[in-house]
Design a protein around this motif. Structure first.
Motif, PDB file in Angstrom:
ATOM      1  N   GLU A  13       0.839  -1.194   0.000  1.00  0.00           N
ATOM      2  CA  GLU A  13       0.000   0.000   0.000  1.00  0.00           C
ATOM      3  C   GLU A  13       0.868   1.236   0.000  1.00  0.00           C
ATOM      4  N   ILE A  14       0.539   2.152  -0.875  1.00  0.00           N
ATOM      5  CA  ILE A  14       1.197   3.449  -0.893  1.00  0.00           C
ATOM      6  C   ILE A  14       0.094   4.472  -0.702  1.00  0.00           C
ATOM      7  N   ASN A  15       0.198   5.246   0.385  1.00  0.00           N
ATOM      8  CA  ASN A  15      -0.882   6.144   0.801  1.00  0.00           C
ATOM      9  C   ASN A  15      -2.146   5.313   0.932  1.00  0.00           C
ATOM     10  N   ASP A  16      -3.191   5.612   0.161  1.00  0.00           N
ATOM     11  CA  ASP A  16      -4.408   4.804   0.277  1.00  0.00           C
ATOM     12  C   ASP A  16      -4.625   3.957  -0.975  1.00  0.00           C
ATOM     13  N   ILE A  17      -3.539   3.702  -1.697  1.00  0.00           N
ATOM     14  CA  ILE A  17      -3.635   2.913  -2.937  1.00  0.00           C
ATOM     15  C   ILE A  17      -3.080   1.515  -2.690  1.00  0.00           C
ATOM     16  N   VAL A  18      -3.873   0.512  -3.002  1.00  0.00           N
ATOM     17  CA  VAL A  18      -3.436  -0.878  -2.884  1.00  0.00           C
ATOM     18  C   VAL A  18      -2.798  -1.272  -4.214  1.00  0.00           C
ATOM     19  N   ILE A  19      -1.570  -1.784  -4.141  1.00  0.00           N
ATOM     20  CA  ILE A  19      -0.890  -2.251  -5.353  1.00  0.00           C
ATOM     21  C   ILE A  19      -0.781  -3.764  -5.255  1.00  0.00           C
ATOM     22  N   ILE A  20      -1.394  -4.430  -6.210  1.00  0.00           N
ATOM     23  CA  ILE A  20      -1.382  -5.887  -6.231  1.00  0.00           C
ATOM     24  C   ILE A  20      -0.509  -6.334  -7.401  1.00  0.00           C
ATOM     25  N   GLY A  21       0.557  -7.039  -7.075  1.00  0.00           N
ATOM     26  CA  GLY A  21       1.446  -7.567  -8.109  1.00  0.00           C
ATOM     27  C   GLY A  21       1.105  -9.013  -8.394  1.00  0.00           C
ATOM     28  N   LEU A  22       0.946  -9.326  -9.665  1.00  0.00           N
ATOM     29  CA  LEU A  22       0.648 -10.697 -10.077  1.00  0.00           C
ATOM     30  C   LEU A  22       1.860 -11.226 -10.841  1.00  0.00           C
ATOM     31  N   ASN A  23       2.557 -12.167 -10.236  1.00  0.00           N
ATOM     32  CA  ASN A  23       3.797 -12.682 -10.798  1.00  0.00           C
ATOM     33  C   ASN A  23       3.581 -14.126 -11.248  1.00  0.00           C
ATOM     34  N   GLY A  24       3.501 -14.335 -12.554  1.00  0.00           N
ATOM     35  CA  GLY A  24       3.266 -15.673 -13.092  1.00  0.00           C
ATOM     36  C   GLY A  24       2.143 -15.668 -14.105  1.00  0.00           C
ATOM     37  N   THR A  25       1.332 -16.707 -14.062  1.00  0.00           N
ATOM     38  CA  THR A  25       0.249 -16.880 -15.019  1.00  0.00           C
ATOM     39  C   THR A  25      -1.097 -16.761 -14.313  1.00  0.00           C
ATOM     40  N   LEU A  26      -1.956 -15.897 -14.838  1.00  0.00           N
ATOM     41  CA  LEU A  26      -3.299 -15.727 -14.275  1.00  0.00           C
ATOM     42  C   LEU A  26      -4.266 -16.511 -15.156  1.00  0.00           C
ATOM     43  N   ASP A  27      -4.605 -17.731 -14.702  1.00  0.00           N
ATOM     44  CA  ASP A  27      -5.473 -18.588 -15.508  1.00  0.00           C
ATOM     45  C   ASP A  27      -6.519 -19.265 -14.621  1.00  0.00           C
ATOM     46  N   THR A  28      -7.178 -20.263 -15.149  1.00  0.00           N
ATOM     47  CA  THR A  28      -8.245 -20.944 -14.422  1.00  0.00           C
ATOM     48  C   THR A  28      -7.765 -21.502 -13.088  1.00  0.00           C
ATOM     49  N   ASN A  29      -6.534 -21.993 -13.064  1.00  0.00           N
ATOM     50  CA  ASN A  29      -6.003 -22.603 -11.837  1.00  0.00           C
ATOM     51  C   ASN A  29      -5.598 -21.572 -10.787  1.00  0.00           C
ATOM     52  N   THR A  30      -5.095 -20.432 -11.230  1.00  0.00           N
ATOM     53  CA  THR A  30      -4.550 -19.456 -10.282  1.00  0.00           C
ATOM     54  C   THR A  30      -5.495 -18.288  -9.997  1.00  0.00           C
ATOM     55  N   SER A  31      -6.500 -18.090 -10.843  1.00  0.00           N
ATOM     56  CA  SER A  31      -7.372 -16.926 -10.654  1.00  0.00           C
ATOM     57  C   SER A  31      -8.169 -16.947  -9.343  1.00  0.00           C
ATOM     58  N   PRO A  32      -8.603 -18.117  -8.820  1.00  0.00           N
ATOM     59  CA  PRO A  32      -9.327 -18.067  -7.540  1.00  0.00           C
ATOM     60  C   PRO A  32      -8.483 -17.446  -6.418  1.00  0.00           C
ATOM     61  N   GLU A  33      -7.189 -17.767  -6.407  1.00  0.00           N
ATOM     62  CA  GLU A  33      -6.274 -17.228  -5.401  1.00  0.00           C
ATOM     63  C   GLU A  33      -6.148 -15.704  -5.548  1.00  0.00           C
ATOM     64  N   ALA A  34      -6.018 -15.245  -6.783  1.00  0.00           N
ATOM     65  CA  ALA A  34      -5.918 -13.802  -7.032  1.00  0.00           C
ATOM     66  C   ALA A  34      -7.215 -13.111  -6.618  1.00  0.00           C
ATOM     67  N   GLU A  35      -8.336 -13.743  -6.920  1.00  0.00           N
ATOM     68  CA  GLU A  35      -9.634 -13.171  -6.582  1.00  0.00           C
ATOM     69  C   GLU A  35      -9.799 -13.024  -5.065  1.00  0.00           C
ATOM     70  N   VAL A  36      -9.349 -14.020  -4.321  1.00  0.00           N
ATOM     71  CA  VAL A  36      -9.429 -13.975  -2.858  1.00  0.00           C
ATOM     72  C   VAL A  36      -8.619 -12.783  -2.335  1.00  0.00           C
ATOM     73  N   GLU A  37      -7.397 -12.607  -2.835  1.00  0.00           N
ATOM     74  CA  GLU A  37      -6.536 -11.508  -2.369  1.00  0.00           C
ATOM     75  C   GLU A  37      -7.126 -10.141  -2.722  1.00  0.00           C
ATOM     76  N   ILE A  38      -7.628 -10.009  -3.946  1.00  0.00           N
ATOM     77  CA  ILE A  38      -8.238  -8.738  -4.369  1.00  0.00           C
ATOM     78  C   ILE A  38      -9.484  -8.452  -3.516  1.00  0.00           C
ATOM     79  N   ASN A  39     -10.298  -9.486  -3.291  1.00  0.00           N
ATOM     80  CA  ASN A  39     -11.512  -9.303  -2.501  1.00  0.00           C
ATOM     81  C   ASN A  39     -11.210  -8.932  -1.052  1.00  0.00           C
ATOM     82  N   LYS A  40     -10.099  -9.449  -0.509  1.00  0.00           N
ATOM     83  CA  LYS A  40      -9.702  -9.066   0.859  1.00  0.00           C
ATOM     84  C   LYS A  40      -9.484  -7.561   0.923  1.00  0.00           C
ATOM     85  N   SER A  41      -8.797  -7.018  -0.083  1.00  0.00           N
ATOM     86  CA  SER A  41      -8.543  -5.571  -0.118  1.00  0.00           C
ATOM     87  C   SER A  41      -9.850  -4.802  -0.274  1.00  0.00           C
TER      88      SER A  41
END
Length: 112
Positions: free
Chosen positions: A9-37
């Motif tokens: 987080e920088i000031n009130d901005i959340v920066i989410i870095g996605l390192n790798g492949t965002l596909d059917t297998n990994t997107s649920p994990e990314a969605e959980v992290e984004i939804n937490k924010s």
């Protein structure tokens, strides 16, 4: 293929870095992290795609769902630093017309 997710987080901005492949297998994990924010009340989010090798339709769906939630709360989400492959995916899918895409994280931060 795997996906490493970084959050900062920088000031009130959340920066989410996605390192790798965002596909059917990994997107649920990314969605959980984004939804937490989002649940914590984030209204400004930059999704850093510098180290994202590929985005499937499952990944695009997450970007769209995040953008809709941000719009509902008068927030803003910007996709930043996509490589040529990801830039092409965003362009072909028309996502670059729905969600702001910036060449660097710094530029995204300035526009928040």
């Amino acid at each position: 293929m795997s996906l490493k997710i970084t959050l900062k987080e920088i000031n009130d901005i959340v920066i989410i870095g996605l390192n790798g492949t965002l596909d059917t297998n990994t997107s649920p994990e990314a969605e959980v992290e984004i939804n937490k924010s989002l649940e914590k009340g984030a209204t400004k989010m930059a999704i850093d795609l510098e180290n994202t090798r590929y985005v499937s339709s499952a990944g695009l769906r997450i970007f769209l769902a995040t953008a809709k939630q941000m719009m509902a709360r008068s927030g803003k989400v910007i996709l930043c630093h996509p490589n040529e492959i990801v830039k092409d995916i965003l362009h072909v899918s028309g996502f670059n017309t729905i969600i702001d895409v910036k060449p660097t994280v710094d530029q995204a931060l300035k526009e928040m």
